[in-house]
Each structure stands twice: as C-alpha cells, then as structure tokens.
Design a protein around this motif. Structure first.
Motif, PDB file in Angstrom:
ATOM      1  N   UNK A 244     -10.646  11.782 -11.284  1.00  0.00           N
ATOM      2  CA  UNK A 244      -9.839  12.686 -10.489  1.00  0.00           C
ATOM      3  C   UNK A 244      -8.591  13.068 -11.443  1.00  0.00           C
ATOM      4  N   UNK A 245      -7.859  13.777 -10.806  1.00  0.00           N
ATOM      5  CA  UNK A 245      -6.860  14.204 -11.847  1.00  0.00           C
ATOM      6  C   UNK A 245      -5.636  14.137 -11.564  1.00  0.00           C
ATOM      7  N   UNK A 246      -4.473  13.391 -12.691  1.00  0.00           N
ATOM      8  CA  UNK A 246      -3.781  12.627 -11.855  1.00  0.00           C
ATOM      9  C   UNK A 246      -2.480  12.827 -12.509  1.00  0.00           C
ATOM     10  N   UNK A 247      -2.423  14.155 -13.673  1.00  0.00           N
ATOM     11  CA  UNK A 247      -1.766  15.222 -13.994  1.00  0.00           C
ATOM     12  C   UNK A 247      -1.398  16.076 -12.518  1.00  0.00           C
ATOM     13  N   UNK A 248      -1.501  16.336 -12.125  1.00  0.00           N
ATOM     14  CA  UNK A 248      -1.179  16.494 -10.603  1.00  0.00           C
ATOM     15  C   UNK A 248      -0.344  16.851  -9.575  1.00  0.00           C
ATOM     16  N   UNK A 249      -0.554  15.117  -9.320  1.00  0.00           N
ATOM     17  CA  UNK A 249       0.026  14.478  -8.903  1.00  0.00           C
ATOM     18  C   UNK A 249       1.886  13.828  -9.289  1.00  0.00           C
TER      19      UNK A 249
ATOM     20  N   UNK B  84       1.088  -1.272   0.083  1.00  0.00           N
ATOM     21  CA  UNK B  84       0.129  -0.187   0.323  1.00  0.00           C
ATOM     22  C   UNK B  84       1.293   0.897   0.062  1.00  0.00           C
ATOM     23  N   UNK B  85       0.805   2.232  -0.819  1.00  0.00           N
ATOM     24  CA  UNK B  85       1.251   3.293  -1.281  1.00  0.00           C
ATOM     25  C   UNK B  85       0.362   4.658  -0.676  1.00  0.00           C
ATOM     26  N   UNK B  86       0.923   5.849  -0.464  1.00  0.00           N
ATOM     27  CA  UNK B  86      -0.484   6.587  -0.268  1.00  0.00           C
ATOM     28  C   UNK B  86       0.126   8.049  -1.585  1.00  0.00           C
ATOM     29  N   UNK B  87      -0.118   7.186  -2.570  1.00  0.00           N
ATOM     30  CA  UNK B  87      -0.318   8.156  -3.683  1.00  0.00           C
ATOM     31  C   UNK B  87      -0.805   7.489  -4.947  1.00  0.00           C
ATOM     32  N   UNK B  88      -1.159   8.012  -6.134  1.00  0.00           N
ATOM     33  CA  UNK B  88      -2.054   7.597  -7.047  1.00  0.00           C
ATOM     34  C   UNK B  88      -1.432   6.957  -7.990  1.00  0.00           C
ATOM     35  N   UNK B  89      -0.062   7.053  -8.024  1.00  0.00           N
ATOM     36  CA  UNK B  89       1.121   6.542  -9.142  1.00  0.00           C
ATOM     37  C   UNK B  89       1.469   5.106  -9.318  1.00  0.00           C
TER      38      UNK B  89
ATOM     39  N   UNK C 166      -3.072  14.203  -1.307  1.00  0.00           N
ATOM     40  CA  UNK C 166      -4.649  14.217  -0.428  1.00  0.00           C
ATOM     41  C   UNK C 166      -4.757  15.352  -1.207  1.00  0.00           C
ATOM     42  N   UNK C 167      -4.761  16.006  -2.418  1.00  0.00           N
ATOM     43  CA  UNK C 167      -4.897  17.483  -2.881  1.00  0.00           C
ATOM     44  C   UNK C 167      -6.232  17.080  -4.081  1.00  0.00           C
ATOM     45  N   UNK C 168      -5.970  15.379  -4.307  1.00  0.00           N
ATOM     46  CA  UNK C 168      -6.473  15.197  -6.174  1.00  0.00           C
ATOM     47  C   UNK C 168      -7.397  13.497  -5.079  1.00  0.00           C
ATOM     48  N   UNK C 169      -8.191  13.089  -5.844  1.00  0.00           N
ATOM     49  CA  UNK C 169      -8.766  11.878  -5.890  1.00  0.00           C
ATOM     50  C   UNK C 169      -8.991  11.489  -6.656  1.00  0.00           C
ATOM     51  N   UNK C 170      -8.288  10.360  -6.975  1.00  0.00           N
ATOM     52  CA  UNK C 170      -7.667   9.333  -8.255  1.00  0.00           C
ATOM     53  C   UNK C 170      -8.334   8.477  -7.832  1.00  0.00           C
TER      54      UNK C 170
END
Length: 290
Positions: free
Chosen positions: A136-141, A2-7, A158-162
């Motif tokens: 959700x916005x994946x380009x930001x992360x 488990x990781x804390x970002x969507x990438x 946590x800024x965008x929900x992807x």
C-alpha cells in the motif's frame, strides 16, 4: 493505543509528539537512529519517506532497517554472540560478499570484526537487519500529515490500505539472503545474526532450537516499547533464538503442505469448467480431418 492512520513513527517520533526535539527532526528531515548521514535518506534522499514504523490498529511494524540502530544496541547484542568478553572488536558497514566466481552475493549489513594487539583480524561474524516491506501507499498519508502536523496527528486515513507484508519480506529478502550470503558464511564456519522485529519473527515457522554454544545463527528479536512520559518508542532486545544454519534454512524454505484432496478438488473444478464450456465451432483438427 488504536489510531486511525498508519503512521506510528515519523522521523523517529510518534505523530502526536510535538516536543521541540520531535519537531526539529521533522522540520530538518533528520534521522535520530544513526543513519550513515544525519538526514533521513529512506526511499529518496531529497524527499525522504520519514516513516520508521507503521501501525495497523494496535500493532506496530518496523519498516526501516535503520530503526534498529537506536543506541547501537543491536551491534552490542550481536558482539556478545560472536566474541568472548574482553575481545577487541569493531563494526564495518555494507561489506560486499563474493562467491568463488567473483560474483557478488550481496552486501552484508554489518560485519563485526575482532582484532588482536597488532590490529589484525582474528575473527568476524555477520549481522543482517530485517525490516518489513509495506503493502500500500504510505507516502500519501505521510505527506498529508506533514502538511499540517498538529491538526492531522490523530487523523483517520482511508484513502490507501497500508499494511506490513511479512510474506514478501520473507520470500524476497530473508530467504535469498540466507541462501546466498548465509551459505557462504556457513561454509567459512562464521557465525551469523539476524535481527528482526517480534511481529516479523512470529510469521516464521518454528525453528529447531539448540544451545547457544552449538548455534551458528542467532535470531535476535526486538520490540518497540512506548515511553509514555516522553511519548517516544524505544527499541528493546526481548529474546534470542539459537539455531543451526542448515536446519533453520530448511525449515524456512520448506512450505507446510496442505491436504492433497484440496488441490484435487481445485483441479476437478477447473476440469469441469473446461469440459462444460467447449466451443460450438469445430476445432481446427476436426476441419483438417474432414
């Protein structure tokens, strides 16, 4: 893990893979999975969104159709369904398909064509590759990570929900493709393959299964497995589901109806709200009839 970002994969590699090869692909914005050009061209050619797959905690979703082309396994697997062993064949990309009126029904991702000793086509089948839309916005992360990769590979975002949007992927892409392109190919008695990621396939209703010899459409299901030594995901063909085209299409486009009483309850609530909130001012008809 488990990781804390969507990438999950950036330019073909996990964000915490800092091998020379992984960094070379990121720095030069290259695609390792047989794109039509060496560079990644996802979203924008000059500023590509180099995210091959996303994660929502422990689950991964393939979001780029090019990701399925690793080692060209998907082409090889489709050919085994279309043709007998020993037949000469090749693959052709992005072939436009037209209906009887000359109107485009869309492009087929790949057409696999078998040919004889005189190089004349003797058979063909279609391969459509289904990745998943993102909500959700994946380009930001993605940009945030690329600015400082080594310090942000394990960031918390946590800024965008992807998240993967499987419902839209089915209704806006898979179903229209089956209705328009698939129906034409079926009328020609040509076999079809749909390649998709396991989590996507699991959102589709259970399809009536037939024997491979009776099938005219094969659902080829793939999974991403992590090579922990290389810290890189590899695509693997894990299952093929064989179906008849009409039965599969009917199952996919026909929603499972909920209880009618639930709908009546909703109507009753709306009616009660309307009747209990009548305006005090007289209606126009009342004024006219006075």
């Amino acid at each position: 893990m488990k990781i804390g970002h969507p990438l999950a994969e950036v330019f073909g590699f996990p964000p915490d893979n800092f091998s020379d090869m992984a960094e070379r692909y990121r720095i030069n914005r290259l695609c390792p999975y047989n794109n039509k050009v060496p560079s990644c061209t996802k979203d924008k050619a000059l500023d590509p969104l180099g995210v091959c797959s996303v994660t929502t905690g422990e689950d991964i979703a393939i979001t780029c159709p090019i990701r399925f082309r690793q080692d060209w396994l998907v082409i090889e697997d489709a050919a085994k369904f279309f043709f007998k062993q020993g037949v000469s064949w090749t693959s052709l990309q992005e072939i436009k398909l037209k209906d009887a009126n000359g109107i485009s029904a869309g492009n087929i991702d790949f057409v696999l064509a078998a040919y004889d000793e005189q190089d004349r086509i003797i058979d063909f089948g279609s391969l459509e590759i289904q990745s998943v839309y993102i909500s959700g916005n994946i380009r930001m992360p993605f940009h945030y990570y690329m600015e400082d990769r080594k310090n942000r590979s394990n960031m918390t975002w946590t800024q965008t929900n992807v998240r993967p949007d499987y419902l839209s992927s089915s209704r806006k892409r898979l179903v229209p493709q089956m209705i328009y392109k698939g129906s034409i190919l079926k009328s020609w008695n040509k076999k079809q393959v749909v390649a998709l990621h396991k989590p996507f396939f699991e959102t589709i209703p259970n399809l009536p299964v037939v024997e491979p010899e009776q099938a005219d459409i094969a659902w080829m299901i793939y999974e991403l497995n992590l090579d922990k030594t290389l810290n890189q995901y590899n695509i693997e063909h894990i299952q093929t589901v064989y179906t008849c085209f009409e039965h599969a299409l009917e199952k996919i486009v026909t929603p499972a109806p909920g209880p009618i009483n639930d709908f009546i309850d909703t109507l009753q609530k709306k009616l009660d709200e309307k009747l209990n909130n009548q305006p005090d001012a007289p209606a126009l008809n009342d004024i006219i009839n006075c």
